[in-house]
Design an enzyme around this catalytic site. Sequence first.
Site, PDB file in Angstrom:
ATOM      1  N   PHE A  26       0.800  -1.225   0.000  1.00  0.00           N
ATOM      2  CA  PHE A  26       0.000   0.000   0.000  1.00  0.00           C
ATOM      3  C   PHE A  26       0.835   1.278   0.000  1.00  0.00           C
ATOM      4  O   PHE A  26       0.289   2.381  -0.079  1.00  0.00           O
ATOM      5  CB  PHE A  26      -0.965   0.016   1.193  1.00  0.00           C
ATOM      6  N   ARG A  51      -2.617   9.866  21.772  1.00  0.00           N
ATOM      7  CA  ARG A  51      -3.097   8.645  21.112  1.00  0.00           C
ATOM      8  C   ARG A  51      -4.485   8.258  21.631  1.00  0.00           C
ATOM      9  O   ARG A  51      -5.302   7.726  20.885  1.00  0.00           O
ATOM     10  CB  ARG A  51      -2.069   7.537  21.260  1.00  0.00           C
ATOM     11  N   THR A  64      -5.893   3.041  15.285  1.00  0.00           N
ATOM     12  CA  THR A  64      -5.441   3.256  13.906  1.00  0.00           C
ATOM     13  C   THR A  64      -6.503   2.849  12.893  1.00  0.00           C
ATOM     14  O   THR A  64      -6.710   3.530  11.889  1.00  0.00           O
ATOM     15  CB  THR A  64      -4.139   2.467  13.638  1.00  0.00           C
ATOM     16  N   ARG A 106     -10.314   9.770  15.068  1.00  0.00           N
ATOM     17  CA  ARG A 106     -10.514   8.746  14.037  1.00  0.00           C
ATOM     18  C   ARG A 106     -11.915   8.150  14.105  1.00  0.00           C
ATOM     19  O   ARG A 106     -12.512   7.850  13.076  1.00  0.00           O
ATOM     20  CB  ARG A 106      -9.458   7.651  14.167  1.00  0.00           C
ATOM     21  N   ASN A 122      -6.753   7.810   6.926  1.00  0.00           N
ATOM     22  CA  ASN A 122      -6.705   7.842   8.379  1.00  0.00           C
ATOM     23  C   ASN A 122      -6.872   9.211   9.024  1.00  0.00           C
ATOM     24  O   ASN A 122      -7.003   9.308  10.216  1.00  0.00           O
ATOM     25  CB  ASN A 122      -5.398   7.193   8.842  1.00  0.00           C
ATOM     26  N   HIS A 140      -2.181  11.414  12.153  1.00  0.00           N
ATOM     27  CA  HIS A 140      -1.056  10.568  12.560  1.00  0.00           C
ATOM     28  C   HIS A 140      -0.589  11.049  13.923  1.00  0.00           C
ATOM     29  O   HIS A 140      -0.631  12.241  14.212  1.00  0.00           O
ATOM     30  CB  HIS A 140       0.102  10.693  11.559  1.00  0.00           C
TER      31      HIS A 140
END
Length: 117
Positions: A23, A51, A57, A68, A78, A81
């Site tokens: 990917f 996080r 993720t 997210r 996504n 990051h």
Amino acid sequence: MKMLQAPEHVLAEHYQDLQRKPFYPALISYMSSGPVVAMVWEGYNVVRASRAMIGHTDSAEAAPGTIRGDFSFHISRNVIHASDSVEGAQREIMLWFQSSELVSWADVGHHSSVYPA
């Protein structure tokens, strides 16, 4: 914080650990398709705290109320990051920012809490 069009060489270095993944070309294409907003956050347990705010993720597993969970619809898109360690953050900060762009700030002479004692 700054908004920029990510140079391909910066993306290649940022995602160097993924270069052998199938990917990878699509990731670089997606990340270079529009502007990004790069930020440096600091604070107590900032990696763990950031996080938690960002979420899993895989957006399908990210909790509602996380970035997210609320704004990402597929792992390949996504939307955000976050560094996974202080060491990783230091490497990424050096990659995305010039030292002259970083501001060191201390809350000198103010309460250590947002709430009065």
